[in-house]
Motif scaffolding. Structure first.
Motif, mmCIF file in Angstrom:
data_model
loop_
_atom_site.group_PDB
_atom_site.id
_atom_site.type_symbol
_atom_site.label_atom_id
_atom_site.label_comp_id
_atom_site.label_asym_id
_atom_site.label_seq_id
_atom_site.Cartn_x
_atom_site.Cartn_y
_atom_site.Cartn_z
ATOM 1 N N THR A 23 0.850 -1.175 0.000
ATOM 2 C CA THR A 23 0.000 0.000 0.000
ATOM 3 C C THR A 23 0.889 1.229 0.000
ATOM 4 O O THR A 23 2.101 1.136 -0.022
ATOM 5 C CB THR A 23 -0.878 -0.001 1.275
ATOM 6 N N GLU A 24 0.262 2.383 0.030
ATOM 7 C CA GLU A 24 1.016 3.645 0.084
ATOM 8 C C GLU A 24 1.670 3.818 1.450
ATOM 9 O O GLU A 24 2.580 4.611 1.601
ATOM 10 C CB GLU A 24 0.063 4.817 -0.182
ATOM 11 N N GLN A 25 1.171 3.078 2.434
ATOM 12 C CA GLN A 25 1.697 3.197 3.788
ATOM 13 C C GLN A 25 2.329 1.886 4.218
ATOM 14 O O GLN A 25 1.952 0.820 3.751
ATOM 15 C CB GLN A 25 0.568 3.562 4.750
ATOM 16 N N LYS A 26 3.282 2.001 5.127
ATOM 17 C CA LYS A 26 3.917 0.809 5.675
ATOM 18 C C LYS A 26 2.919 0.069 6.554
ATOM 19 O O LYS A 26 2.025 0.677 7.140
ATOM 20 C CB LYS A 26 5.145 1.195 6.489
ATOM 21 N N VAL A 27 3.084 -1.259 6.636
ATOM 22 C CA VAL A 27 2.239 -2.088 7.490
ATOM 23 C C VAL A 27 3.132 -2.943 8.384
ATOM 24 O O VAL A 27 4.329 -3.095 8.133
ATOM 25 C CB VAL A 27 1.289 -2.985 6.662
ATOM 26 N N ILE A 28 2.550 -3.513 9.415
ATOM 27 C CA ILE A 28 3.306 -4.360 10.343
ATOM 28 C C ILE A 28 3.515 -5.733 9.697
ATOM 29 O O ILE A 28 2.588 -6.308 9.121
ATOM 30 C CB ILE A 28 2.570 -4.473 11.687
ATOM 31 N N PHE A 29 4.752 -6.238 9.786
ATOM 32 C CA PHE A 29 5.126 -7.455 9.072
ATOM 33 C C PHE A 29 6.132 -8.252 9.892
ATOM 34 O O PHE A 29 7.005 -7.697 10.543
ATOM 35 C CB PHE A 29 5.739 -7.043 7.720
ATOM 36 N N ASN A 30 6.027 -9.579 9.816
ATOM 37 C CA ASN A 30 6.960 -10.487 10.472
ATOM 38 C C ASN A 30 8.042 -10.860 9.455
ATOM 39 O O ASN A 30 7.770 -11.573 8.482
ATOM 40 C CB ASN A 30 6.207 -11.729 10.957
ATOM 41 N N LEU A 31 9.265 -10.369 9.654
ATOM 42 C CA LEU A 31 10.357 -10.622 8.708
ATOM 43 C C LEU A 31 10.653 -12.109 8.542
ATOM 44 O O LEU A 31 10.967 -12.563 7.444
ATOM 45 C CB LEU A 31 11.636 -9.900 9.155
ATOM 46 N N HIS A 32 10.564 -12.869 9.618
ATOM 47 C CA HIS A 32 10.842 -14.302 9.532
ATOM 48 C C HIS A 32 9.847 -14.991 8.598
ATOM 49 O O HIS A 32 10.220 -15.886 7.831
ATOM 50 C CB HIS A 32 10.814 -14.948 10.921
ATOM 51 N N GLU A 33 8.606 -14.556 8.643
ATOM 52 C CA GLU A 33 7.588 -15.108 7.750
ATOM 53 C C GLU A 33 7.937 -14.800 6.288
ATOM 54 O O GLU A 33 7.816 -15.646 5.412
ATOM 55 C CB GLU A 33 6.218 -14.521 8.108
ATOM 56 N N GLY A 34 8.411 -13.590 6.038
ATOM 57 C CA GLY A 34 8.808 -13.209 4.685
ATOM 58 C C GLY A 34 9.969 -14.048 4.180
ATOM 59 O O GLY A 34 9.969 -14.511 3.037
ATOM 60 N N ILE A 35 10.976 -14.261 5.035
ATOM 61 C CA ILE A 35 12.129 -15.085 4.651
ATOM 62 C C ILE A 35 11.685 -16.525 4.400
ATOM 63 O O ILE A 35 12.070 -17.140 3.399
ATOM 64 C CB ILE A 35 13.228 -15.027 5.734
ATOM 65 N N ASP A 36 10.850 -17.066 5.304
ATOM 66 C CA ASP A 36 10.377 -18.447 5.150
ATOM 67 C C ASP A 36 9.567 -18.622 3.865
ATOM 68 O O ASP A 36 9.703 -19.631 3.165
ATOM 69 C CB ASP A 36 9.549 -18.872 6.362
ATOM 70 N N ASN A 37 8.704 -17.649 3.536
ATOM 71 C CA ASN A 37 7.926 -17.726 2.301
ATOM 72 C C ASN A 37 8.839 -17.706 1.079
ATOM 73 O O ASN A 37 8.617 -18.439 0.111
ATOM 74 C CB ASN A 37 6.914 -16.576 2.214
ATOM 75 N N THR A 38 9.875 -16.882 1.133
ATOM 76 C CA THR A 38 10.824 -16.807 0.023
ATOM 77 C C THR A 38 11.560 -18.136 -0.140
ATOM 78 O O THR A 38 11.726 -18.626 -1.261
ATOM 79 C CB THR A 38 11.827 -15.660 0.252
ATOM 80 N N LEU A 39 11.994 -18.732 0.967
ATOM 81 C CA LEU A 39 12.680 -20.024 0.910
ATOM 82 C C LEU A 39 11.777 -21.117 0.345
ATOM 83 O O LEU A 39 12.242 -21.979 -0.414
ATOM 84 C CB LEU A 39 13.192 -20.428 2.292
ATOM 85 N N LEU A 40 10.495 -21.079 0.685
ATOM 86 C CA LEU A 40 9.569 -22.080 0.169
ATOM 87 C C LEU A 40 9.442 -21.943 -1.352
ATOM 88 O O LEU A 40 9.435 -22.938 -2.080
ATOM 89 C CB LEU A 40 8.205 -21.959 0.846
ATOM 90 N N ILE A 41 9.396 -20.717 -1.835
ATOM 91 C CA ILE A 41 9.307 -20.480 -3.277
ATOM 92 C C ILE A 41 10.572 -20.961 -3.978
ATOM 93 O O ILE A 41 10.525 -21.488 -5.093
ATOM 94 C CB ILE A 41 9.027 -18.990 -3.563
ATOM 95 N N LEU A 42 11.729 -20.812 -3.335
ATOM 96 C CA LEU A 42 13.011 -21.217 -3.924
ATOM 97 C C LEU A 42 13.381 -22.674 -3.624
ATOM 98 O O LEU A 42 14.452 -23.135 -4.013
ATOM 99 C CB LEU A 42 14.131 -20.305 -3.415
ATOM 100 N N LYS A 43 12.520 -23.391 -2.936
ATOM 101 C CA LYS A 43 12.829 -24.751 -2.476
ATOM 102 C C LYS A 43 13.286 -25.662 -3.621
ATOM 103 O O LYS A 43 14.197 -26.475 -3.446
ATOM 104 C CB LYS A 43 11.609 -25.356 -1.780
ATOM 105 N N HIS A 44 12.695 -25.518 -4.795
ATOM 106 C CA HIS A 44 13.068 -26.369 -5.932
ATOM 107 C C HIS A 44 14.527 -26.164 -6.346
ATOM 108 O O HIS A 44 15.147 -27.060 -6.896
ATOM 109 C CB HIS A 44 12.135 -26.106 -7.125
#
Length: 194
Positions: A23-44
């Motif tokens: 969005t135009e504004q920042k939101v609250i986010f869990n960085l570990h969740e972001g890293i884990d989601n990225t790793l799952l996408i790159l798992k292959h």
């Protein structure tokens, strides 16, 4: 069948979380969740294949409070850094036998912590590989727009430049690299916790 369905569900969920529209504004986010989601996408790209053992991912997650940020943009940074780490690891094993690679396993270490820099708490994310490393002259140019060391058709020269802009300009943080040729590289992200 259940295992396959669960895997598809998890990938779909990770993609949805990874690509969330900022969005135009920042939101609250869990960085570990972001890293884990990225790793799952790159798992292959990390898993075992006929030509090499699996790339190990070691997660040393510290305590990080939720961060007020642009989550989609930070996920893009994680994707660029982790994909580049995998590329460096794959390049470092070129020409080696499976047994030779097994003797010196390829790995990515992700370390997170909260640190204090100039009286402000920062989220610190370190992404380290034991790949080919980066020469000093390339380190000086690697965040420049359109600079790439990859062959034509393999890289655009935009990934690290965009990652740098996202961290430094959008999140008032820092993005640095430490590297030794033949030993590997470590990218260090620091983002103020507001």
């Amino acid at each position: 069948m259940k295992e396959g369905t669960d895997r598809i569900y998890n990938i779909s969920k990770s993609l949805r979380n990874f690509s969330r529209a900022d969005t135009e504004q920042k939101v609250i986010f869990n960085l570990h969740e972001g890293i884990d989601n990225t790793l799952l996408i790159l798992k292959h790209r990390l898993k075992y294949s006929k030509i090499r053992p699996a790339i190990q991912v070691i997660k040393n997650y510290g305590k990080l409070p939720p961060l007020t940020c642009f989550p989609g943009q930070l996920n893009q940074v994680f994707m660029n850094l982790l994909a580049n780490a995998i590329d460096a690891l794959e390049e470092s094993i070129s020409g080696l036998s499976f047994d030779e690679i097994e003797k010196n396993p390829k790995k990515i270490t992700i370390h997170t912590a909260t640190v204090q820099i100039q009286d402000t708490n920062h989220a610190l994310i370190r992404i380290k590989d034991n790949g080919i490393g980066i020469s000093a002259d390339i380190q000086q140019k690697m965040f420049d727009h359109l600079f790439t060391t990859k062959a034509v058709g393999k890289g655009t020269g935009l990934g690290l430049s965009i990652a740098y802009q996202i961290i430094v300009q959008k999140h008032r943080g820092t993005l640095e690299v430490e590297s030794v040729l033949g030993k590997g590289s470590e990218f260090i992200i620091s983002i103020p916790i507001s």
